[in-house]
Enzyme design. Structure first.
Site, PDB file in Angstrom:
ATOM      1  N   LYS A 205       0.831  -1.202   0.000  1.00  0.00           N
ATOM      2  CA  LYS A 205       0.000   0.000   0.000  1.00  0.00           C
ATOM      3  C   LYS A 205       0.870   1.259   0.000  1.00  0.00           C
ATOM      4  O   LYS A 205       2.028   1.259   0.428  1.00  0.00           O
ATOM      5  CB  LYS A 205      -0.946  -0.015   1.209  1.00  0.00           C
ATOM      6  N   ARG A 241      -3.508 -10.703   3.753  1.00  0.00           N
ATOM      7  CA  ARG A 241      -3.718 -10.642   2.304  1.00  0.00           C
ATOM      8  C   ARG A 241      -2.482  -9.977   1.693  1.00  0.00           C
ATOM      9  O   ARG A 241      -2.256  -8.784   1.887  1.00  0.00           O
ATOM     10  CB  ARG A 241      -4.981  -9.847   1.985  1.00  0.00           C
TER      11      ARG A 241
END
Length: 263
Positions: A205, A241
Site C-alpha cells: 500500500k 492478504r
C-alpha cells in the site's frame, strides 16, 4: 492469502496476469510459496479506479476460478462488490466473497450472501474507490471503523449469514490518510476484539512509500509490507492478504519461532 489481480489496471501488478495461462501460472507460484488461500479480483479498487461491467468482471474471474477449483483444494476468494459476480464466482468454485463495500454496493447483497452460504469478508471503506482518498476524515478512526464493521456484521447476520462465516477487514488504504492507517495498524487488537476473524490487507500500500520515499514502486514495498504483516500477526489477525507470499511466509516462520522460544 495470496493476491491474484486479473485486471489490466490494478495498482500493484495490473496487466501481468489478466489472461488465463499467466493467471494460472501465478496462482500455482503463490500456492508453491505457501499461500493458504487465494483472492482473485477482476476489478481494480485502487484510488481513482472506475468500475467495469459485471460481464467484464465475470469474464475475467470465472474461467480462472473454475480452472483452479479443478486442480487445488485451497479455498478461493472472489474480490468483488457485485452480487451477480459473487454468485458466478461461487458457482464456479470459490468459497469466499471478499467485498470492499461490506455488502453495501447493492441492496440485495446481504440476502445474496446468505443464499450463497459462503464465507464473507466485510471491509471498511470511507467513500468509494474513485473518491475515497480525496479528503478522508474521522474523529476517532479506530472507534469509527470498529463501529462500522460491527454494524455490517450485524446486518449480514440479520440477512441470514451465519456468524461463523463472517470475516472483518479494517480497510488499510481505503479512505484513510497515513495517520489513519498507522492508528489502525497500531490498534488491530481492538478490531480483533470484535470477535470475528480479521483479514489484514496492507501489502504494497502507498502508506509504505509515505514512510519510506524510496519505496516508490509497489513491488519495492516488500519489507514495509512484511513489517505491517508482523504487526498484524502480533495483534492476532487471522489472515494476511499479501502479494509477496514467499517473503511473508519466511518472515512469519522466523517471527513464530522467536515467539515460541520466548514462551
Amino acid at each position: 492469502m495470496g493476491v491474484l489481480n486479473l485486471t489490466p489496471d490494478s495498482f500493484s501488478d495490473g496487466g501481468r496476469f489478466d489472461a488465463l495461462e499467466p493467471a494460472l501460472a501465478q496462482a500455482r507460484r503463490l500456492i508453491a510459496q505457501g499461500a493458504d488461500l487465494l483472492d482473485l479480483g477482476g476489478e481494480s479498487t485502487r484510488p481513482g479506479a472506475t468500475q467495469v461491467s459485471p460481464e467484464v468482471e465475470i469474464a475475467r474471474v470465472v474461467p480462472v476460478i473454475a480452472a483452479l477449483a479443478a486442480e487445488t483444494a485451497l479455498p478461493l476468494s472472489v474480490d468483488t462488490m457485485k452480487p451477480v459476480v459473487a454468485r458466478a464466482a461461487i458457482t464456479a468454485g470459490a468459497a469466499i466473497w471478499n467485498d470492499v463495500t461490506a455488502l453495501r454496493h447493492a441492496p440485495e447483497a446481504p440476502d445474496v450472501a446468505a443464499e450463497l452460504g459462503c464465507q464473507v469478508v466485510l471491509m471498511h471503506m470511507q467513500g468509494e474507490p474513485r473518491t475515497m482518498q480525496a479528503a478522508p476524515h474521522y474523529e476517532d478512526v479506530v472507534a469509527e471503523v470498529c463501529q462500522f464493521l460491527g454494524a455490517r456484521a450485524d446486518a449480514a447476520m440479520a440477512a441470514g449469514v451465519a456468524r461463523e462465516k463472517i470475516w472483518l477487514d479494517p480497510g488499510i488504504g481505503f479512505g484513510k490518510t497515513l495517520d489513519h492507517n498507522l492508528a489502525l495498524l497500531a490498534h488491530l487488537d481492538t478490531v480483533c476484539a470484535l470477535g470475528f476473524p480479521v483479514i489484514l490487507g496492507a501489502s504494497r500500500k502507498r502508506f509504505i512509500q509515505a514512510l519510506h520515499p524510496a519505496a516508490e514502486a509497489p513491488d519495492g514495498r516488500g519489507p514495509g509490507s512484511l513489517a505491517a504483516a508482523l504487526a498484524g500477526a502480533q495483534a492476532g489477525v487471522a489472515a494476511l492478504r499479501v502479494h509477496d507470499v514467499a517473503l511473508t511466509a519466511q518472515g512469519l516462520a522466523v517471527w513464530s519461532a522467536i515467539a515460541s522460544a520466548r514462551a
